[in-house]
Every structure is written in C-alpha cells, then in structure tokens.
Scaffold this active site. Structure first.
Site, PDB file in Angstrom:
ATOM      1  N   GLU A   1       0.510 -13.298  12.411  1.00  0.00           N
ATOM      2  CA  GLU A   1       1.047 -12.113  13.096  1.00  0.00           C
ATOM      3  C   GLU A   1       0.974 -10.928  12.125  1.00  0.00           C
ATOM      4  O   GLU A   1       1.395 -11.037  10.968  1.00  0.00           O
ATOM      5  CB  GLU A   1       2.513 -12.351  13.491  1.00  0.00           C
ATOM      6  CG  GLU A   1       2.699 -13.434  14.528  1.00  0.00           C
ATOM      7  CD  GLU A   1       2.044 -13.100  15.862  1.00  0.00           C
ATOM      8  OE1 GLU A   1       1.971 -11.900  16.228  1.00  0.00           O
ATOM      9  OE2 GLU A   1       1.601 -14.042  16.543  1.00  0.00           O
TER      10      GLU A   1
ATOM     11  N   ASN B   1     -10.584  -2.883  -6.616  1.00  0.00           N
ATOM     12  CA  ASN B   1      -9.717  -1.968  -7.374  1.00  0.00           C
ATOM     13  C   ASN B   1     -10.269  -1.639  -8.775  1.00  0.00           C
ATOM     14  O   ASN B   1      -9.846  -0.672  -9.400  1.00  0.00           O
ATOM     15  CB  ASN B   1      -8.287  -2.516  -7.498  1.00  0.00           C
ATOM     16  CG  ASN B   1      -7.489  -2.431  -6.210  1.00  0.00           C
ATOM     17  OD1 ASN B   1      -6.585  -3.226  -5.976  1.00  0.00           O
ATOM     18  ND2 ASN B   1      -7.817  -1.465  -5.350  1.00  0.00           N
TER      19      ASN B   1
ATOM     20  N   ILE C   1      -7.086  -5.010   7.230  1.00  0.00           N
ATOM     21  CA  ILE C   1      -6.812  -6.233   6.458  1.00  0.00           C
ATOM     22  C   ILE C   1      -7.361  -6.095   5.036  1.00  0.00           C
ATOM     23  O   ILE C   1      -6.935  -6.803   4.120  1.00  0.00           O
ATOM     24  CB  ILE C   1      -7.423  -7.482   7.145  1.00  0.00           C
ATOM     25  CG1 ILE C   1      -7.044  -7.547   8.619  1.00  0.00           C
ATOM     26  CG2 ILE C   1      -7.031  -8.767   6.418  1.00  0.00           C
ATOM     27  CD1 ILE C   1      -5.764  -8.201   8.969  1.00  0.00           C
TER      28      ILE C   1
ATOM     29  N   ARG D   1       1.654  -4.915   6.180  1.00  0.00           N
ATOM     30  CA  ARG D   1       0.966  -3.876   5.406  1.00  0.00           C
ATOM     31  C   ARG D   1       1.782  -2.605   5.488  1.00  0.00           C
ATOM     32  O   ARG D   1       2.135  -2.154   6.586  1.00  0.00           O
ATOM     33  CB  ARG D   1      -0.445  -3.616   5.911  1.00  0.00           C
ATOM     34  CG  ARG D   1      -1.147  -2.576   5.018  1.00  0.00           C
ATOM     35  CD  ARG D   1      -2.595  -2.370   5.318  1.00  0.00           C
ATOM     36  NE  ARG D   1      -3.194  -1.541   4.267  1.00  0.00           N
ATOM     37  CZ  ARG D   1      -4.436  -1.596   3.870  1.00  0.00           C
ATOM     38  NH1 ARG D   1      -5.258  -2.446   4.411  1.00  0.00           N
ATOM     39  NH2 ARG D   1      -4.890  -0.786   2.912  1.00  0.00           N
TER      40      ARG D   1
ATOM     41  N   ARG E   1      -0.470   8.705 -10.376  1.00  0.00           N
ATOM     42  CA  ARG E   1      -0.493   7.511  -9.527  1.00  0.00           C
ATOM     43  C   ARG E   1       0.248   6.321 -10.131  1.00  0.00           C
ATOM     44  O   ARG E   1       0.903   5.558  -9.432  1.00  0.00           O
ATOM     45  CB  ARG E   1      -1.952   7.120  -9.251  1.00  0.00           C
ATOM     46  CG  ARG E   1      -2.700   8.140  -8.412  1.00  0.00           C
ATOM     47  CD  ARG E   1      -4.149   7.682  -8.221  1.00  0.00           C
ATOM     48  NE  ARG E   1      -4.187   6.375  -7.604  1.00  0.00           N
ATOM     49  CZ  ARG E   1      -4.095   6.168  -6.291  1.00  0.00           C
ATOM     50  NH1 ARG E   1      -4.007   7.187  -5.472  1.00  0.00           N
ATOM     51  NH2 ARG E   1      -4.120   4.955  -5.809  1.00  0.00           N
TER      52      ARG E   1
ATOM     53  N   ASP F   1       0.832  -1.204   0.000  1.00  0.00           N
ATOM     54  CA  ASP F   1       0.000   0.000   0.000  1.00  0.00           C
ATOM     55  C   ASP F   1       0.871   1.260   0.000  1.00  0.00           C
ATOM     56  O   ASP F   1       1.979   1.252   0.544  1.00  0.00           O
ATOM     57  CB  ASP F   1      -0.906  -0.024   1.237  1.00  0.00           C
ATOM     58  CG  ASP F   1      -2.089   0.914   1.108  1.00  0.00           C
ATOM     59  OD1 ASP F   1      -2.306   1.472   0.008  1.00  0.00           O
ATOM     60  OD2 ASP F   1      -2.810   1.099   2.108  1.00  0.00           O
TER      61      ASP F   1
HETATM   62  C1  FPP Z   1      -1.755  -0.009  -3.448  1.00  0.00           C
HETATM   63  O1  FPP Z   1      -1.311   1.322  -3.400  1.00  0.00           O
HETATM   64  C2  FPP Z   1      -1.194  -0.736  -4.581  1.00  0.00           C
HETATM   65  C3  FPP Z   1      -1.900  -1.398  -5.549  1.00  0.00           C
HETATM   66  C4  FPP Z   1      -3.369  -1.408  -5.589  1.00  0.00           C
HETATM   67  C5  FPP Z   1      -1.242  -2.091  -6.666  1.00  0.00           C
HETATM   68  C6  FPP Z   1       0.058  -2.769  -6.367  1.00  0.00           C
HETATM   69  C7  FPP Z   1       0.784  -2.974  -7.628  1.00  0.00           C
HETATM   70  C8  FPP Z   1       2.136  -2.948  -7.779  1.00  0.00           C
HETATM   71  C9  FPP Z   1       3.086  -2.791  -6.671  1.00  0.00           C
HETATM   72  C10 FPP Z   1       2.738  -3.042  -9.109  1.00  0.00           C
HETATM   73  C11 FPP Z   1       2.620  -4.319  -9.838  1.00  0.00           C
HETATM   74  C12 FPP Z   1       2.761  -5.517  -9.034  1.00  0.00           C
HETATM   75  C13 FPP Z   1       3.282  -6.684  -9.451  1.00  0.00           C
HETATM   76  C14 FPP Z   1       3.158  -7.850  -8.573  1.00  0.00           C
HETATM   77  C15 FPP Z   1       3.953  -6.865 -10.730  1.00  0.00           C
HETATM   78  P1  FPP Z   1      -2.397   2.491  -3.564  1.00  0.00           P
HETATM   79  O2  FPP Z   1      -2.508   2.777  -5.023  1.00  0.00           O
HETATM   80  O3  FPP Z   1      -3.663   2.082  -2.919  1.00  0.00           O
HETATM   81  O4  FPP Z   1      -1.714   3.670  -2.811  1.00  0.00           O
HETATM   82  P2  FPP Z   1      -2.437   4.853  -1.984  1.00  0.00           P
HETATM   83  O5  FPP Z   1      -3.161   4.194  -0.841  1.00  0.00           O
HETATM   84  O6  FPP Z   1      -1.303   5.704  -1.545  1.00  0.00           O
HETATM   85  O7  FPP Z   1      -3.362   5.547  -2.926  1.00  0.00           O
END
Ligand code: FPP
Length: 246
Positions: free
Chosen positions: A208, A74, A196, A189, A39, A26
């Site tokens: 944990e 998402n 969660i 996290r 983003r 995150d």
């Molecule tokens: C959460 O941050 C992240 C995601 C929803 C996507 C995670 C994807 C990657 C790390 C890239 C690709 C992954 C792989 C496995 C190749 P957020 O966008 O919710 O951040 P914020 O809470 O700051 O808005």
C-alpha cells in the site's frame, strides 16, 4: 502536538499493524532551502525524523522498518553533499548505538555497502555486528541501493548458481540483497512526490502506497500514526474480490 499524537496512537488497531514499513525520506533539501540553509542542514534535521519513526515503530510493535537513505543515483549529487551525508551516517550510527542496544533493535543494510567510504562502511559493519542478536525490531538502511541494481545482482548470482535450472520466486528472493526481509505492507513517501524512485520494486508488488506533503525533517510520530491509520482503512485484496476476504 503530543496530545494529538497520543490520540492518534490510541486509534491504531494493534492487531492490524503493517509488519514492514518502508520509507522514502524525501524533502530534506527543500526543507533546508525554506530555512535559508545549505542542503546538508536538511539531512541533519532528517535524523530527528529517523529517530522518531524508529522509536514509534518499536513502541507500536512494527517488527521491520526500512529507510531509503542513499540511492545508487545519489552519487551524482554535489561532492560536498555526498561527503556530508557519508559523515552524517557515521556520526548517527555511532551516536545511536546505545539506543539501538537498549531497545533491542537490530541494524541491517541493503545495497552495496562495499562501495561506501571506508569510515562509513566500518561504522555500519560495527553497528550491524553489535546489534546482530537484537530481536524486537530490524531497522534496515538502504544504502548505495537501487531496486534495479538489486534485481540484476540477484539475476547475476542465479546465473552462476542455477545455470540450466528454472528459477522459482523463492530462489529469486533468496538471492536478493534484501533476502529474509518480508515485503513491505506500507510504503510512505514524504514531500509530495508520487514516485517509487527505484526502491524495492520487486517487493512492492502488493504494498500500500502512502504519500504525504510533509517534508522529511518535519515528519514526527503523529505523521506515522496518520499513515498507519490510513493503511488500516484500506481493503487489501491481493487479486481476490471483496466477498472472498471475509
Ligand atoms: C532525500 O531528500 C534524502 C536523502 C537523499 C538522504 C536521507 C538522509 C537522512 C535523512 C539522514 C541520514 C539518515 C540516516 C538513516 C542516519 P532530498 O535531499 O532529495 O530532498 P529534496 O528533494 O528536497 O532536494
């Protein structure tokens, strides 16, 4: 940074490693914002952290790593971000293929990947098939995943196969998308959020939990080692009392 990481790594007790680490990655969006970028820039930089954590787990000998990469919720994000993430997955899976093969890492997914765009699904299916016999470590990407979906999906399968029968805990886990994957021992996290968020709800019964303020694109081996060291200091009682654990 490297010296610090090596020092932390040397403190880890190899006989008490978590066998399965799950991560809610995150903070990509906030990281991008802090850097004055869109983003998707945060997600692109999140891939560096994915690489670091995968490498660190393989080096340490953690056999299972699960990353929450795209939740069923998402899809509600702006279309441009969703398509950017789907494209990034294709690019990453293709770019990392040789590394996965060289390091004996099996790629796996949980979630309903049939609903992903064709190019993303095909790239994943190809990588899953090419790495199917790798043994050192399993890297599972949770994609179009949510724990409530997984639980309901298992219930709906069992309603068909076990009509009028009692369902055991093992029947249930075998019907789940994540069948065959042991429960995580450590859930990390990033970004300071303490939730969660519909991830591995059934499997996290005794996991944990470790929360860190670090945003995912900044997460490096050193941060993983800190989480493991913290995990190793905890007493896991599984409902028993301390004296029964000796
Ligand atoms: C959460 O941050 C992240 C995601 C929803 C996507 C995670 C994807 C990657 C790390 C890239 C690709 C992954 C792989 C496995 C190749 P957020 O966008 O919710 O951040 P914020 O809470 O700051 O808005």
């Amino acid at each position: 940074m490297q010296i610090m990481a090596d020092q932390l790594a040397s403190l880890i007790d190899a006989s008490k490693l978590p066998s399965h680490i799950a991560v809610i990655m995150d903070g990509n969006g906030r990281w991008a914002k802090q850097n004055g970028q869109p983003r998707i820039f945060g997600h692109h930089n999140g891939v560096k952290a994915v690489r670091e954590v995968t490498e660190a787990c393989a080096e340490l000998g953690v056999p299972w790593l699960t990353l929450y990469a795209f939740s069923t919720e998402n899809w509600k994000r702006p279309a441009m971000e969703v398509s950017g993430l789907m494209g990034l997955l294709v690019e990453t899976v293709k770019n990392e293929m040789l590394t996965l093969l060289k390091n004996d890492i099996r790629l796996h997914t949980i979630g309903d990947i049939s609903k992903l765009p064709n190019s993303t699904r095909l790239a994943l299916e190809d990588a899953i098939q090419q790495t199917a016999n790798n043994k050192r470590m399993t890297l599972t990407l949770a994609l179009n995943y949510s724990a409530r979906w997984e639980i309901l999906d298992a219930v709906n399968k069992l309603v068909k196969t076990h009509a009028h029968q009692t369902v055991s805990e093992s029947d249930f886990t075998e019907a789940m998308s994540g069948a065959g994957i042991p429960d995580p021992e450590l859930l990390i996290r990033t970004s300071g959020e303490k939730r969660i968020s519909n991830f591995l709800l059934w499997q996290c019964a005794y996991t944990e939990l470790y929360f860190t303020e670090t945003l995912w694109p900044d997460f490096r081996k050193q941060h993983l080692y800190e989480a493991i060291l913290n995990f190793q200091q905890r007493e896991r009682r599984f409902g028993k009392i301390s004296e029964q654990l000796i």
